[in-house]
Design an enzyme around this catalytic site. Structure first.
Site, short mmCIF file in Angstrom:
data_model
loop_
_atom_site.label_atom_id
_atom_site.label_comp_id
_atom_site.label_asym_id
_atom_site.label_seq_id
_atom_site.Cartn_x
_atom_site.Cartn_y
_atom_site.Cartn_z
N MET A 1 0.84 -1.20 0.00
CA MET A 1 0.00 0.00 0.00
C MET A 1 0.88 1.25 0.00
SD MET A 1 -3.41 -0.87 2.13
CE MET A 1 -2.78 -0.56 3.76
N HIS B 1 8.96 1.24 3.57
CA HIS B 1 10.04 1.28 4.56
C HIS B 1 10.94 0.07 4.33
CE1 HIS B 1 7.59 -1.76 6.51
NE2 HIS B 1 6.59 -0.91 6.58
N HIS C 1 9.38 -3.36 3.61
CA HIS C 1 8.97 -3.59 2.22
C HIS C 1 10.20 -3.94 1.37
CE1 HIS C 1 5.61 -0.73 3.48
NE2 HIS C 1 4.94 -1.77 3.04
N GLN D 1 -10.42 -2.74 1.80
CA GLN D 1 -9.99 -3.35 3.06
C GLN D 1 -10.04 -2.39 4.24
OE1 GLN D 1 -6.09 -4.38 1.29
NE2 GLN D 1 -5.18 -3.75 3.22
N MET E 1 8.56 -2.65 11.86
CA MET E 1 8.38 -1.51 10.95
C MET E 1 7.00 -1.57 10.35
SD MET E 1 11.96 -1.12 8.97
CE MET E 1 13.43 -0.68 9.88
N ARG F 1 2.16 2.60 9.37
CA ARG F 1 1.32 3.29 10.37
C ARG F 1 2.14 3.82 11.55
NH1 ARG F 1 -2.85 -0.62 8.55
NH2 ARG F 1 -4.60 0.60 7.80
P1 AMP Z 1 1.47 -2.86 3.53
O1 AMP Z 1 2.04 -1.85 2.59
O2 AMP Z 1 1.48 -2.45 4.96
O3 AMP Z 1 0.15 -3.41 3.07
O4 AMP Z 1 2.46 -4.09 3.49
C1 AMP Z 1 2.83 -4.67 2.26
C2 AMP Z 1 3.60 -5.92 2.54
O5 AMP Z 1 4.75 -5.60 3.31
C3 AMP Z 1 2.81 -6.96 3.34
O6 AMP Z 1 3.09 -8.25 2.82
C4 AMP Z 1 3.37 -6.79 4.72
O7 AMP Z 1 3.27 -7.95 5.52
C5 AMP Z 1 4.81 -6.45 4.44
N1 AMP Z 1 5.43 -5.76 5.57
C6 AMP Z 1 4.96 -4.67 6.21
N2 AMP Z 1 5.76 -4.35 7.24
C7 AMP Z 1 6.76 -5.27 7.26
C8 AMP Z 1 7.91 -5.50 8.09
N3 AMP Z 1 8.19 -4.72 9.14
N4 AMP Z 1 8.72 -6.55 7.80
C9 AMP Z 1 8.43 -7.36 6.75
N5 AMP Z 1 7.38 -7.19 5.91
C10 AMP Z 1 6.55 -6.17 6.16
#
Ligand code: AMP
Length: 278
Positions: A24, A28, A31, A55, A178, A181
């Protein structure tokens, strides 16, 4: 869409396989770990950035979710990502859109209980993106452990020809997982946030030493409130593979938690391996 299809065709020239990293945005280092894992699994890496309205519940943070797009693009370029797909919401959900992909079982309880719309939104958008992009591999973080289980279930149930890869959680120096949010946290909350990981680790240790599961978890919930977290949505011990509740740590387990720190909701989880029960 025709542009996306052409870009993917170019990417696959010479038989290259594609690993997709769904995000999304507000990227960081967590990702970036996924991007690096993607690189190890396929010749080409595609990332999508899509803040998926489906979602988010109406009262949640869709409108204020961070969207530092230019910075994200810079990060992905620096990491050598081959394709970035960042569609507008209308391009994903055109007028009249009416289909929901709903995964049962693993989606129930925990995030599914506190965010009832969440996994339908995740599964629907991922099903769409998998069909649009047809990646051989898709990479997800263990940070969202229940989500990873839901995606694995959906891919298996729908015979999707995609290998799902999970990547361990990347943490800040103090232990905080990490998360995009984390940008919502005040200075004071930032200082408190690592306590969540510490309490998780201490709880895992107590369970390994043979502590009663229900009593240990209930003590840990109280600890979190005493430490300054506003609310504990859940703290549970589950089977690491099936996500069924575990009454005793006699199988590979996972401790999963969701708490509120001020007005920010944080989730985290850690393994409770069977092997270290000594
Ligand atoms: P998001 O952008 O928050 O929807 O996350 C995108 C992807 O990055 C999802 O598969 C998350 O599980 C993964 N992700 C988010 N934070 C972390 C983290 N600290 N360590 C590893 N993967 C992460």
């Amino acid at each position: 869409m025709p542009e996306l299809q052409q870009a993917l065709k170019d990417l696959r020239r010479g038989g290259a396989r594609v690993a997709l990293v769904p995000t999304m945005g507000a990227l960081h280092e967590g990702h970036m770990e996924l991007v690096r894992a993607a690189r190890r699994h396929a010749e080409k890496v595609a990332v999508y950035i899509f803040v998926n309205p489906m979602q988010f519940a109406p009262h949640e943070d869709l409108a204020r979710y961070p969207r530092p797009f230019a910075e994200d693009v810079r990060r992905l370029e620096a990491e050598g990502v081959d394709l970035l797909y960042a569609p507008a919401a209308e391009a994903v959900y055109p007028p009249g859109f009416a289909t929901v992909v709903s995964v049962k079982g693993v989606s129930e309880g925990m995030e599914g209980a506190f965010r009832p719309h969440f996994f339908d939104g995740v599964a629907t958008v991922l099903a769409k993106m998998f069909i649009r992009m047809m990646p051989e591999v898709a990479v997800f973080g263990e940070k969202d452990y229940q989500q990873l289980a839901v995606v694995r279930r959906m891919a298996a149930d729908l015979d999707l020809p995609v290998e799902i890869v999970g990547v361990p959680t990347r943490r800040e120096e103090g232990g905080t997982a990490m998360s995009s949010r984390n940008a919502y946290l005040t200075e004071q909350e930032r200082r408190l946030a690592p306590r969540l990981y510490h309490v998780l680790c201490e709880t895992a240790e107590a369970l390994r030493r043979g502590g009663d599961v229900a009593a240990t978890l209930s003590g840990a919930r109280e600890r979190l409130i005493a430490e300054g977290f506003a609310k504990v949505d859940y703290l549970e011990l589950r089977d690491a593979a099936s996500l069924e509740p575990l009454a005793a740590p006699d199988r590979e387990g996972r401790l999963l938690v969701a708490v509120w720190l001020g007005t920010t909701r944080l989730i985290d989880n850690i393994p409770l391996p069977l092997s270290s029960a000594d």
